[in-house]
Design a protein around this motif. Structure first.
Motif, PDB file in Angstrom:
ATOM      1  N   THR A  55       0.836  -1.202   0.000  1.00  0.00           N
ATOM      2  CA  THR A  55       0.000   0.000   0.000  1.00  0.00           C
ATOM      3  C   THR A  55       0.874   1.257   0.000  1.00  0.00           C
ATOM      4  O   THR A  55       0.606   2.216  -0.732  1.00  0.00           O
ATOM      5  CB  THR A  55      -0.930  -0.022   1.236  1.00  0.00           C
ATOM      6  OG1 THR A  55      -1.656  -1.244   1.206  1.00  0.00           O
ATOM      7  CG2 THR A  55      -1.888   1.137   1.251  1.00  0.00           C
ATOM      8  N   PHE A  80      -7.587  -5.610  -4.895  1.00  0.00           N
ATOM      9  CA  PHE A  80      -7.634  -5.176  -3.500  1.00  0.00           C
ATOM     10  C   PHE A  80      -7.790  -3.647  -3.498  1.00  0.00           C
ATOM     11  O   PHE A  80      -7.246  -2.958  -4.368  1.00  0.00           O
ATOM     12  CB  PHE A  80      -6.359  -5.606  -2.771  1.00  0.00           C
ATOM     13  CG  PHE A  80      -6.379  -5.284  -1.306  1.00  0.00           C
ATOM     14  CD1 PHE A  80      -7.384  -5.774  -0.499  1.00  0.00           C
ATOM     15  CD2 PHE A  80      -5.400  -4.483  -0.751  1.00  0.00           C
ATOM     16  CE1 PHE A  80      -7.426  -5.465   0.849  1.00  0.00           C
ATOM     17  CE2 PHE A  80      -5.424  -4.179   0.600  1.00  0.00           C
ATOM     18  CZ  PHE A  80      -6.440  -4.671   1.393  1.00  0.00           C
ATOM     19  N   SER A  83      -5.213  -0.706  -4.591  1.00  0.00           N
ATOM     20  CA  SER A  83      -4.858  -0.297  -5.966  1.00  0.00           C
ATOM     21  C   SER A  83      -5.553   1.000  -6.342  1.00  0.00           C
ATOM     22  O   SER A  83      -5.017   1.805  -7.094  1.00  0.00           O
ATOM     23  CB  SER A  83      -5.258  -1.368  -6.996  1.00  0.00           C
ATOM     24  OG  SER A  83      -4.927  -2.653  -6.582  1.00  0.00           O
ATOM     25  N   SER A 186       3.887  -6.710  -3.131  1.00  0.00           N
ATOM     26  CA  SER A 186       3.611  -6.800  -1.692  1.00  0.00           C
ATOM     27  C   SER A 186       4.266  -8.078  -1.156  1.00  0.00           C
ATOM     28  O   SER A 186       4.288  -9.092  -1.845  1.00  0.00           O
ATOM     29  CB  SER A 186       2.099  -6.876  -1.464  1.00  0.00           C
ATOM     30  OG  SER A 186       1.822  -7.380  -0.172  1.00  0.00           O
ATOM     31  N   HIS A 188       3.244  -9.367   1.840  1.00  0.00           N
ATOM     32  CA  HIS A 188       2.287  -9.846   2.842  1.00  0.00           C
ATOM     33  C   HIS A 188       2.408 -11.373   2.910  1.00  0.00           C
ATOM     34  O   HIS A 188       2.714 -12.019   1.897  1.00  0.00           O
ATOM     35  CB  HIS A 188       0.884  -9.394   2.382  1.00  0.00           C
ATOM     36  CG  HIS A 188      -0.238  -9.888   3.223  1.00  0.00           C
ATOM     37  ND1 HIS A 188      -0.794 -11.132   3.038  1.00  0.00           N
ATOM     38  CD2 HIS A 188      -0.906  -9.306   4.244  1.00  0.00           C
ATOM     39  CE1 HIS A 188      -1.760 -11.283   3.926  1.00  0.00           C
ATOM     40  NE2 HIS A 188      -1.843 -10.209   4.673  1.00  0.00           N
ATOM     41  N   LYS A 191       1.530 -13.790   0.036  1.00  0.00           N
ATOM     42  CA  LYS A 191       2.113 -13.551  -1.285  1.00  0.00           C
ATOM     43  C   LYS A 191       3.278 -14.506  -1.555  1.00  0.00           C
ATOM     44  O   LYS A 191       3.667 -15.286  -0.691  1.00  0.00           O
ATOM     45  CB  LYS A 191       2.581 -12.087  -1.383  1.00  0.00           C
ATOM     46  CG  LYS A 191       1.461 -11.067  -1.166  1.00  0.00           C
ATOM     47  CD  LYS A 191       0.428 -11.121  -2.268  1.00  0.00           C
ATOM     48  CE  LYS A 191      -0.491  -9.913  -2.307  1.00  0.00           C
ATOM     49  NZ  LYS A 191      -1.387  -9.754  -1.163  1.00  0.00           N
TER      50      LYS A 191
HETATM   51  C1  PLP Z   1      -3.449  -6.397  -5.729  1.00  0.00           C
HETATM   52  C2  PLP Z   1      -2.937  -5.843  -4.443  1.00  0.00           C
HETATM   53  N1  PLP Z   1      -2.510  -4.568  -4.410  1.00  0.00           N
HETATM   54  C3  PLP Z   1      -2.036  -4.016  -3.282  1.00  0.00           C
HETATM   55  C4  PLP Z   1      -1.970  -4.734  -2.104  1.00  0.00           C
HETATM   56  C5  PLP Z   1      -1.472  -4.062  -0.858  1.00  0.00           C
HETATM   57  O1  PLP Z   1      -0.360  -4.697  -0.325  1.00  0.00           O
HETATM   58  P1  PLP Z   1      -0.067  -4.671   1.272  1.00  0.00           P
HETATM   59  O2  PLP Z   1      -1.037  -5.567   1.928  1.00  0.00           O
HETATM   60  O3  PLP Z   1       1.351  -5.159   1.348  1.00  0.00           O
HETATM   61  O4  PLP Z   1      -0.191  -3.259   1.700  1.00  0.00           O
HETATM   62  C6  PLP Z   1      -2.370  -6.063  -2.095  1.00  0.00           C
HETATM   63  C7  PLP Z   1      -2.246  -6.868  -0.859  1.00  0.00           C
HETATM   64  O5  PLP Z   1      -3.051  -7.503  -0.329  1.00  0.00           O
HETATM   65  C8  PLP Z   1      -2.896  -6.639  -3.286  1.00  0.00           C
HETATM   66  O6  PLP Z   1      -3.339  -7.904  -3.304  1.00  0.00           O
END
Ligand code: PLP
Length: 381
Positions: A55, A80, A83, A186, A188, A191
């Motif tokens: 994010t 998610f 985006s 990401s 996370h 992933k």
């Molecule tokens: C398509 C997509 N974009 C952005 C993110 C955001 O990543 P994070 O959770 O590391 O902030 C995610 C994570 O879940 C995602 O699946």
């Protein structure tokens, strides 16, 4: 419970983090540069900037590209929320383009229709998402983007290791910076590469790279070449309004260790996908299969079924925890309050009614996968 996704932590990963815990650096230290170099080499980009999560990566991209109250940016509703949210963080307007039901990716023809319906200059950028691991054809999108003078930020969170083959027959890795200005990842836990929390921005654009470095750490620099003056060894300057989006060294150490197994894990994901494909062939389960020339990274394995909620409940009763990716972003209350129509994107809405992500992670055992298949077939038959 068999979840839809989970991290895979090895003894080597634990040793790597422990070693960093014993070192002088917990926040940004030597592991950051090492992770960035190795990740850029894996993806094939010139530069990489490690950040605190995906994010934050999206937010920094929006800042680096000067998204503001006058910006209109196109993205997909099947992603998610982050985006789209990065545009809102900077006060810009999000415009959704419906998906192609064959791929569940943003439909380039829909993007074209949007662009053609307004005077040139109306839109500023586009954020395509390699959803579930299926690479967006950025060569096609770039052509359109150039015609309308748009930047591209590729959200490649689901697709490290995925690629498509361009019209010259060249392999184009997701996030390699050839067609997109910036790409984000990401780390996370569910992933491909887990850092706990973590993210990365890749690019081949040196100017954007340098801007991102500054924005990642409060807009502060100590670089002698950039300082307006130098008052002594302690001296630094805050030249822009930046953030603290740094990745801790411990997380980078885990990322470096995980990266070593990225290809091996990707192969395992493909093996699992192939087994599901074979098991569900000839049933009324709808699958998304990558077209020729597209190498899917299988962050998610998604099936589409008529009685999705019933299947979700049935699997849960048997200790299989499936998930839905995603509730279309425009349907979220926040976006509803902004006035987006719930019915506006029929392919996205229709896809959402039937989609279900079933277990897909490298440590899924054959026995577990057989059980998942058995229960799904039992339900649909
Ligand atoms: C398509 C997509 N974009 C952005 C993110 C955001 O990543 P994070 O959770 O590391 O902030 C995610 C994570 O879940 C995602 O699946």
């Amino acid at each position: 419970m068999i979840p839809y996704g989970k991290q895979f932590i090895s003894e080597e990963d634990i040793a790597a983090v422990t070693e960093t815990l014993k070192s002088d650096f917990l926040t940004q230290g030597p592991k950051i540069g090492e992770f960035e170099k190795k990740f850029a080499a894996y993806i094939g980009s010139d530069f990489a900037v490690a950040v605190s999560n995906g994010t934050a990566a999206l937010h920094l991209c929006a800042l680096a590209l000067n998204v503001n109250e006058d910006s209109k940016v196109i993205t997909t509703p099947i992603t998610f929320a982050a985006s789209a949210n990065c545009v809102r963080y900077c006060g810009g307007e999000v415009v959704f383009a419906d998906i192609d039901p064959e791929t569940a990716l943003i439909d380039i023809d829909q993007v074209k229709s949007l662009l053609e319906a307004s005077p040139k200059g109306t839109y500023h950028g586009i954020i395509p998402v390699d959803f579930a691991g299926y690479p967006v054809n950025l060569e096609h999108l770039r052509k359109l983007a150039d015609e309308y003078n748009l930047w591209i930020v590729e959200d490649a969170c689901h697709a490290p290791g995925g690629f498509f083959t361009d019209t010259k027959g060249v392999r184009q890795n997701c996030g390699n910076g050839i067609y997109a200005d910036l790409a984000i990842f990401s780390f996370h836990p569910v992933k491909h590469i887990a850092c706990g929390e973590g993210g990365m921005i890749t690019t081949n654009n040196k100017e954007l790279y340098e801007k991102l470095l500054l924005l990642r750490t409060h807009g502060i620099t100590k670089d002698q070449a950039l300082l307006h003056e130098n008052q002594g060894g302690w001296y630094y300057e805050m030249q822009e309004l930046g953030y603290n989006y740094r990745l801790p060294d411990m997380n980078a150490a885990l990322g470096i260790s995980q990266l070593k197994r990225a290809e091996e894990n990707l192969e395992r994901r493909k093996e699992i996908a192939k087994k599901y494909d074979d098991a569900f062939a000839g049933t009324n389960i709808q699958l998304i299969k990558p077209a020729e020339g597209y190498d899917h990274a299988y962050h998610l394995y998604i099936i589409q079924v008529a009685k999705r909620k019933e299947l979700y409940d049935y699997l849960k009763k048997h200790d299989i925890l499936a998930q839905v990716h995603y509730i279309p972003v425009h349907q979220q209350p926040y976006y509803q309050q902004l006035g987006y129509s719930k019915e506006a994107y029929p392919y996205a809405n229709n896809y959402y009614k039937n989609c279900l992500s079933i277990p897909m992670f490298p440590s899924l055992t054959d026995t577990e996968q057989d059980f998942v298949i058995e229960k799904i077939l039992e339900f649909v038959q």
